[in-house]
Design a protein around this motif. Structure first.
Motif, PDB file in Angstrom:
ATOM      1  N   GLY A 178       7.038   7.244   6.942  1.00  0.00           N
ATOM      2  CA  GLY A 178       5.996   6.852   7.883  1.00  0.00           C
ATOM      3  C   GLY A 178       4.771   6.320   7.174  1.00  0.00           C
ATOM      4  N   ARG A 179       4.050   5.427   7.860  1.00  0.00           N
ATOM      5  CA  ARG A 179       2.788   4.907   7.331  1.00  0.00           C
ATOM      6  C   ARG A 179       1.639   5.576   8.072  1.00  0.00           C
ATOM      7  N   LEU A 180       0.728   6.164   7.310  1.00  0.00           N
ATOM      8  CA  LEU A 180      -0.391   6.888   7.894  1.00  0.00           C
ATOM      9  C   LEU A 180      -1.299   5.963   8.693  1.00  0.00           C
ATOM     10  N   ALA A 181      -1.808   6.486   9.794  1.00  0.00           N
ATOM     11  CA  ALA A 181      -2.795   5.752  10.576  1.00  0.00           C
ATOM     12  C   ALA A 181      -4.114   5.708   9.807  1.00  0.00           C
ATOM     13  N   PRO A 182      -4.939   4.702  10.053  1.00  0.00           N
ATOM     14  CA  PRO A 182      -6.228   4.606   9.350  1.00  0.00           C
ATOM     15  C   PRO A 182      -7.050   5.887   9.524  1.00  0.00           C
ATOM     16  N   GLY A 183      -7.601   6.372   8.413  1.00  0.00           N
ATOM     17  CA  GLY A 183      -8.464   7.545   8.448  1.00  0.00           C
ATOM     18  C   GLY A 183      -7.751   8.872   8.450  1.00  0.00           C
ATOM     19  N   ASP A 240       0.827  -1.217   0.000  1.00  0.00           N
ATOM     20  CA  ASP A 240       0.000   0.000   0.000  1.00  0.00           C
ATOM     21  C   ASP A 240       0.859   1.265   0.000  1.00  0.00           C
ATOM     22  N   PRO A 241       1.615   1.499  -1.059  1.00  0.00           N
ATOM     23  CA  PRO A 241       2.527   2.661  -1.071  1.00  0.00           C
ATOM     24  C   PRO A 241       1.813   3.996  -0.926  1.00  0.00           C
ATOM     25  N   GLU A 242       0.516   4.045  -1.256  1.00  0.00           N
ATOM     26  CA  GLU A 242      -0.229   5.307  -1.129  1.00  0.00           C
ATOM     27  C   GLU A 242      -0.381   5.732   0.330  1.00  0.00           C
ATOM     28  N   GLU A 243      -0.139   4.820   1.275  1.00  0.00           N
ATOM     29  CA  GLU A 243      -0.230   5.152   2.699  1.00  0.00           C
ATOM     30  C   GLU A 243       1.102   5.614   3.274  1.00  0.00           C
ATOM     31  N   LEU A 244       2.151   5.597   2.476  1.00  0.00           N
ATOM     32  CA  LEU A 244       3.488   5.934   2.966  1.00  0.00           C
ATOM     33  C   LEU A 244       3.856   7.372   2.602  1.00  0.00           C
ATOM     34  N   LEU A 245       4.446   8.074   3.558  1.00  0.00           N
ATOM     35  CA  LEU A 245       4.887   9.443   3.346  1.00  0.00           C
ATOM     36  C   LEU A 245       6.348   9.572   3.751  1.00  0.00           C
ATOM     37  N   GLY A 261       6.190  11.221  19.424  1.00  0.00           N
ATOM     38  CA  GLY A 261       5.200  12.229  19.782  1.00  0.00           C
ATOM     39  C   GLY A 261       4.073  12.406  18.803  1.00  0.00           C
ATOM     40  N   ASN A 262       4.027  11.607  17.719  1.00  0.00           N
ATOM     41  CA  ASN A 262       2.970  11.812  16.726  1.00  0.00           C
ATOM     42  C   ASN A 262       1.847  10.802  16.929  1.00  0.00           C
ATOM     43  N   ASP A 263       0.666  11.164  16.467  1.00  0.00           N
ATOM     44  CA  ASP A 263      -0.471  10.240  16.486  1.00  0.00           C
ATOM     45  C   ASP A 263      -1.086  10.076  15.107  1.00  0.00           C
ATOM     46  N   VAL A 264      -0.305  10.436  14.063  1.00  0.00           N
ATOM     47  CA  VAL A 264      -0.811  10.334  12.689  1.00  0.00           C
ATOM     48  C   VAL A 264      -0.142   9.197  11.918  1.00  0.00           C
ATOM     49  N   PHE A 265       0.949   8.625  12.461  1.00  0.00           N
ATOM     50  CA  PHE A 265       1.628   7.510  11.814  1.00  0.00           C
ATOM     51  C   PHE A 265       1.519   6.269  12.701  1.00  0.00           C
ATOM     52  N   VAL A 266       1.236   5.129  12.091  1.00  0.00           N
ATOM     53  CA  VAL A 266       1.278   3.877  12.846  1.00  0.00           C
ATOM     54  C   VAL A 266       2.718   3.410  13.016  1.00  0.00           C
ATOM     55  N   GLY A 267       3.602   3.965  12.243  1.00  0.00           N
ATOM     56  CA  GLY A 267       5.023   3.653  12.359  1.00  0.00           C
ATOM     57  C   GLY A 267       5.837   4.676  11.601  1.00  0.00           C
ATOM     58  N   LEU A 268       6.974   5.088  12.154  1.00  0.00           N
ATOM     59  CA  LEU A 268       7.868   6.034  11.496  1.00  0.00           C
ATOM     60  C   LEU A 268       9.271   5.430  11.531  1.00  0.00           C
ATOM     61  N   ALA A 269       9.776   5.058  10.354  1.00  0.00           N
ATOM     62  CA  ALA A 269      11.069   4.385  10.251  1.00  0.00           C
ATOM     63  C   ALA A 269      12.126   5.354   9.751  1.00  0.00           C
ATOM     64  N   ALA A 270      13.375   5.046  10.062  1.00  0.00           N
ATOM     65  CA  ALA A 270      14.516   5.860   9.640  1.00  0.00           C
ATOM     66  C   ALA A 270      15.523   4.982   8.913  1.00  0.00           C
ATOM     67  N   TYR A 271      16.233   5.584   7.963  1.00  0.00           N
ATOM     68  CA  TYR A 271      17.258   4.842   7.230  1.00  0.00           C
ATOM     69  C   TYR A 271      18.280   5.807   6.649  1.00  0.00           C
ATOM     70  N   SER A 272      19.448   5.274   6.321  1.00  0.00           N
ATOM     71  CA  SER A 272      20.500   6.062   5.689  1.00  0.00           C
ATOM     72  C   SER A 272      21.386   5.131   4.872  1.00  0.00           C
ATOM     73  N   HIS A 273      21.801   5.600   3.694  1.00  0.00           N
ATOM     74  CA  HIS A 273      22.683   4.805   2.833  1.00  0.00           C
ATOM     75  C   HIS A 273      24.140   4.992   3.232  1.00  0.00           C
ATOM     76  N   THR A 274      24.922   3.966   3.031  1.00  0.00           N
ATOM     77  CA  THR A 274      26.358   4.054   3.254  1.00  0.00           C
ATOM     78  C   THR A 274      27.050   2.922   2.511  1.00  0.00           C
ATOM     79  N   PRO A 275      28.245   3.165   1.959  1.00  0.00           N
ATOM     80  CA  PRO A 275      29.014   2.043   1.389  1.00  0.00           C
ATOM     81  C   PRO A 275      29.539   1.159   2.510  1.00  0.00           C
TER      82      PRO A 275
END
Length: 815
Positions: free
Chosen positions: A228-233, A55-60, A86-100
Motif C-alpha cells: 500500500g501507498r501511504l496517504a499524505p501526512g 517514492d519507495p519510502e511511501e510504500l508499505l 475499509g482503510n483511510d491510511v492508504f491511497v491505494g492497496l494493491a495485491a499480487y502473487s507469483h506463479t509459474p
C-alpha cells in the motif's frame, strides 16, 4: 597539475619497465579487488539498489500475522478486500502473487515467472508502462472475463524482438490466448529482487493462471501479498494503529476464521527479499564483505612485500633524488602515484574478473519452481566502489614502501653497499612482519571456511524423513494446458501408467507436494476432544497424496496403514499424521482411530502414523504434518508431483519420461529432475556460504603462500654471499636447508598463533550461520593450523633447496 602529469608518466614507464613485477602485482590485486567487487555486486543487488518504483519510502508491505504462527504471512482475498475498502491510511492497496506460467512461442513452450496482480498494482507503485497501458478497473471485477497481459521489458526484447506493434497482439499463456496491453518499463521486474517477473495478468484471471482452484471467498486460504501507498501526512505508526483496529474488527466479525489474526506493516524496502525482514541476509552480507576485505588485505600485503623488495634496488635512485634537492614529499608522491596507477590497472582487471564471477553466482541459487534471478549487472554504485577501492588499495600498499624509502636518509642509502653481509635489514624485518600478518589473516579465513564446511556436512547428514535417493521428481502442471477436471485426472492416470511401464522404473507415486520442495499446502485443523489455547496456531502443513506415494518416496509407516486405492471419493474420509502430531495431540501417541477435522471441517479418521520428516528445510524443527488422499480432498489439482523410484541411474530415464509426456501433450512444458537436483534449493542455506567462504579462504591461502615464498626467496637472495662463505667453510647442505626452513616456520607459526587468537572473536560472529557446529570446533582449528603450516613448509622448501645448493664460488663472486 604539471608535476602530477609527470608523476603519472613516470608511473606508466615504471610499470612497463618492470613487467614481471607489474604482472605479479596486478594479478594479486585483481584477485582481491575482483572478489570485493563480486560480493559488493551481490550486496548491491539484494540490499542497496533502489527499487524501481516511485517514492519507495511511501510504500508499505502488509503482512498477515497469526498468533503463535507466522509473523510475515500472506493474506486471503476477503481480508484484502476488507483492508482495501475499509482503510483511510492508504491511497491505494494493491495485491499480487507469483506463479509459474506456460508461455507458448516460436521456440516451443517455456515456463516463465508470472504475477497475478490487482488492477491498481502499477499505479500504486507509481510505475508507468514503456508501451501501451496498465490494467483497467473493469479487468479486475469478474473472474475469467479479461485475458489481458503486460510483458516485462526483458521478455519484450528477448522473446518478441522489441516489436513496437506488440500491443494488441495475442500471446498464448497456459494454452489460452491473452491480449498484450502493455510493456513494463526497463528495469522493473516486481518488488522482490530475487524473482524477475516476465508477465503480469489481472487478479481475476487466477483461475487460468494458478494450477489449482483458489476460493476467492475463503478467508482461510491465504495467497496474496499486499502493498500500500501511504496517504499524505500519514506515518507508518499511524497506519499500523489503523490496521490494528481493522484486524480487531475482523476478529469480532469472523471469530472462527480470523481468530488470532493481525496485520504487520513493513517498509517495502525491507521486504525486497520477500521474507518480511532481511536482517539475517544483512548480517551474512556483512560477513562476506569482511571476508573479501581480508582477502584484499592479503593481496595488498603481498604487493607491499614486492614493493619493499624492489625498493632495495631503488635506494640508490631515491637517495640521488634527495641529494639533488627533491623533497621527501615529492619522492613519496612519486612512489604513491606509481602504486595508485598500478592499483587502477588491477582494478580494471578485477572488474573484468568480477563480471565472470558474477555470472557464476546464480549457481548458488538453484532453480526451483521459479528461477531465482537477482539483477547482478554493474551500475554506477558498483563502478564507483571499484574505483574508490582501487585508489584506496594503491595508497594502502604504497604508503609503507614509500615511507621506508626515506628512513635511512640519502647518505645512509648511498653507503648501503658497505653493510655487513647476512645481517637482517629493517626492510627484511618489515617483509617478515607483513607475511606474518598474511598468514594470520589466511588462517582466520580458513577457519571460517572449515566451520561452514562442517555446517554443510552436518546439514547433509540430516535425515529428511524419506529414503528415495535413486529417483526422479516430475512436476507436471496441467494449468499450463487447457484441461478440465476429468481430463486432468485421465492425463495423470495415463502418464503414471506409461512411466511405470518403462524399463528401469520400480514404482510411481504422486502428490501435491514433495518434501523439501518450494510448494506446500496448509490446513486449519481441529482435533476432536482437544481445546487449543487462545494463541495456539492450528494451521499445519499437509500433503494430498495418491496410492503408492509413501512407498515410492520411502516415508516410513509407524502405525496403522497408508493411503491405498480404496481411499477414494465417496468412501469414509481418512488422514495420516506424523509422529510429532500424534505425540502433541494424543498423550499416548496412539492416533490411529482418532478423529480430526481439516480445512472445511470434514471429519476424518486417522488411519496411520508416518515418520517425521523435513518439509521445507533440512534445518526445520519437528512440526505436525498430515497427509490426505488426493481423491478425497475435494480439490481440483492441476499440478502434481510424480515421484519415480528407479532401479538404475535415474538420469537415464529423463529422456524416456519426457517422450511419454510429449506423447500425451507435445505443448506441455515439463521439468524432470533427479531427487538430488530437486533437493538442491533446500541446501542453499548451508551450501552457498560454504562455497563462497571456502573459495575465498583458498584464495587467501594461495596469496599468503605466494607472499611467504617471495619473502623466503628474497631472504635467500640477500644471503647468497653468506651461504657461499659458510659452504666454503664446510657447512652442510642440510644445515643451510634447515636454517632457511626455520626462518619460514618462525614467520608461519607466529602468524598461526596470532590467527588463532583472532579466531576467538571472528568465529563468534559466524555462530548464527552455522548448524550444529561449535564456533571453536577443535577439529577445524587443529586441521587448519596443521594444514596451513604444512603448506607453508612446501612454500619455503624451493628457496631453501636453492640456498642449500648454491655454488660457493658463484656466491663469492656476487660481492
Amino acid at each position: 597539475m604539471e608535476t602530477l602529469g609527470q608523476d603519472l608518466r613516470n608511473g606508466w614507464r615504471m610499470l612497463f619497465k618492470h613487467r614481471g613485477f607489474t604482472t605479479v602485482a596486478v594479478v594479486s590485486l585483481a584477485l582481491g579487488i575482483g572478489a570485493n567487487t563480486t560480493i559488493f555486486s551481490l550486496v548491491n543487488a539484494l540490499l542497496l539498489r533502489a527499487l524501481p518504483v516511485q517514492d519507495p519510502e511511501e510504500l508499505l508491505t502488509v503482512f498477515t500475522t497469526n498468533a503463535g504462527g507466522e509473523r510475515y504471512g500472506i493474506t486471503s482475498y476477503p481480508d484484502y478486500e476488507d483492508l482495501r475498502d475499509g482503510n483511510d491510511v492508504f491511497v491505494g492497496l494493491a495485491a499480487y502473487s507469483h506463479t509459474p506460467l506456460g508461455l507458448s512461442g516460436d521456440d516451443g513452450p517455456q515456463v516463465v515467472v508470472g504475477q497475478i496482480v490487482s488492477w491498481d498494482y502499477f499505479s500504486v507503485l507509481g510505475v508507468r508502462p514503456h508501451l501501451g497501458r496498465t490494467f483497467l478497473p473493469e479487468e479486475d471485477r469478474v473472474p475469467g472475463t479479461h485475458p489481458v497481459a503486460i510483458l516485462s521489458h526483458r521478455m519484450w526484447t528477448g522473446s518478441y524482438g522489441s516489436d513496437p506493434s506488440i500491443i494488441g497482439k495475442s500471446v498464448t499463456i497456459n494454452d489460452r490466448p491473452f491480449t498484450v496491453v502493455g510493456v513494463a518499463p526497463e528495469g522493473f521486474a516486481g518488488l522482490h529482487v530475487m524473482i524477475a517477473t516476465d508477465v503480469w495478468v489481472p487478479l481475476m484471471m487466477v483461475g487460468t493462471a494458478f494450477p489449482y482452484r483458489v476460493d476467492l471467498g475463503g478467508r482461510i486460504d491465504p495467497w496474496l501479498h499486499l502493498v500500500g501507498r501511504l496517504a499524505p501526512g500519514v506515518s507508518t505508526s499511524q497506519a499500523q494503529v489503523a490496521v490494528n483496529v481493522m484486524a480487531a474488527n475482523l476478529r469480532d466479525e469472523y471469530p472462527e476464521l480470523n481468530r488470532g489474526k493481525s496485520f504487520t506493516l513493513v517498509e517495502v524496502d525491507r521486504n525486497r527479499l520477500g521474507t518480511g525482514s532481511s536482517e539475517q541476509v544483512d548480517r551474512f552480507m556483512m560477513v562476506l564483505m569482511a571476508v573479501v576485505g581480508l582477502v584484499l588485505l592479503i593481496a595488498c600485503l603481498n604487493v607491499a612485500n614486492l614493493h619493499l623488495a624492489r625498493a632495495t634496488g631503488r635506494h640508490q635512485e631515491m637517495a640521488l633524488r634527495l641529494a639533488l634537492g627533491a623533497s621527501g614529499g615529492r619522492v613519496v608522491r612519486q612512489l604513491l602515484t606509481e602504486s595508485v596507477v598500478l592499483a587502477l590497472v588491477a582494478g580494471l582487471a578485477g572488474l573484468a574478473l568480477s563480471q565472470w564471477a558474477v555470472d557464476l553466482l546464480p549457481l548458488l541459487f538453484p532453480a526451483g519452481e521459479m528461477q531465482l534471478e537477482p539483477d547482478l549487472s554493474p551500475d554506477g554504485r558498483v563502478l564507483t566502489f571499484t574505483a574508490a577501492l582501487s585508489v584506496l588499495t594503491g595508497v594502502l600498499f604504497g604508503m609503507a614502501p614509500a615511507l621506508h624509502a626515506l628512513r635511512p636518509g640519502p647518505f645512509a642509502a648511498l653507503r648501503e653497499q658497505a653493510r655487513l653481509p647476512g645481517r637482517p635489514t629493517t626492510g627484511a624485518r618489515i617483509l617478515g612482519g607483513l607475511v606474518t600478518a598474511q598468514v594470520a589473516v589466511s588462517l582466520l579465513l580458513l577457519v571460517g571456511s572449515g566451520l561452514f564446511v562442517r555446517s554443510l556436512q552436518n546439514t547433509l547428514a540430516v535425515d529428511p524423513g524419506f529414503d528415495l535417493r535413486d529417483g526422479l521428481v516430475v512436476p507436471v502442471n496441467l494449468g499450463f494446458g487447457n484441461y478440465g477436471e476429468a481430463e486432468g485426472r485421465r492425463f495423470f492416470g495415463e502418464l503414471a501408467e506409461r512411466i511405470e511401464s518403462l524399463p528401469g522404473v520400480r514404482s510411481v507415486g504422486y502428490a501435491s507436494a514433495v518434501p523439501l520442495g518450494q510448494v506446500h499446502g496448509h490446513h486449519d485443523v481441529e482435533i476432536e476432544g482437544y481445546q487449543p489455547a487462545p494463541d495456539e496456531w492450528m494451521v499445519f502443513k499437509r500433503n494430498l497424496v495418491g496410492p503408492g506415494y509413501l512407498e515410492t518416496i520411502g516415508i516410513p509407516l509407524v502405525a496403522g496403514r497408508g493411503i491405498d486405492a480404496g481411499d477414494r471419493e465417496g468412501t469414509r474420509p481418512v488422514a495420516l499424521v506424523n509422529e510429532t502430531m500424534a505425540r502433541r495431540f494424543w498423550p499416548d501417541g496412539k492416533a490411529v482411530g482418532k478423529i480430526l477435522r481439516a480445512d472445511l471441517g470434514v471429519p476424518r479418521e486417522v488411519v496411520g502414523v508416518i515418520g517425521d520428516g523435513k518439509y521445507s528445510s533440512l534445518l526445520d524443527d519437528p512440526e505436525p504434518y498430515l497427509c490426505i488422499p488426493l481423491s478425497q480432498s475435494g480439490q481440483v489439482l492441476m499440478r502434481r508431483y510424480l515421484v519415480v523410484r528407479t532401479d538404475g541411474h535415474p538420469a537415464s530415464l529423463i529422456a524416456p519420461i519426457r517422450r511419454e509426456v510429449r506423447g500425451l501433450n507435445p505443448a506441455l512444458p515439463v521439468s524432470i529432475r533427479t531427487v538430488q537436483h530437486f533437493l538442491q534449493p533446500s541446501l542453499g542455506e548451508a551450501g552457498g556460504p560454504a562455497i563462497l567462504v571456502g573459495t575465498f579462504g583458498l584464495l587467501a591461502l594461495v596469496l599468503a603462500m605466494v607472499g611467504l615464498y617471495g619473502v623466503i626467496s628474497y631472504s635467500v637472495s640477500q644471503r647468497t654471499h653468506e651461504f657461499g662463505v659458510r659452504k666454503a667453510l664446510g657447512a652442510r647442505e642440510s644445515w643451510i636447508l634447515t636454517i632457511v626452513l626455520q626462518g619460514g616456520l618462525k614467520i608461519t607459526l607466529t602468524g598461526v598463533v596470532i590467527g588463532l587468537v583472532a579466531s576467538l572473536a571472528f568465529t563468534r560472529v559466524l555462530a548464527g550461520f552455522l548448524y550444529d557446529v561449535d564456533p571453536l570446533d577443535p577439529v577445524v582449528l587443529v586441521a587448519v593450523s596443521v594444514g596451513l603450516t604444512a603448506t607453508a613448509v612446501l612454500a619455503c622448501y624451493l628457496p631453501a633447496r636453492w640456498a642449500a645448493r648454491v655454488d660457493p664460488m658463484a656466491a663469492l663472486l656476487v660481492e
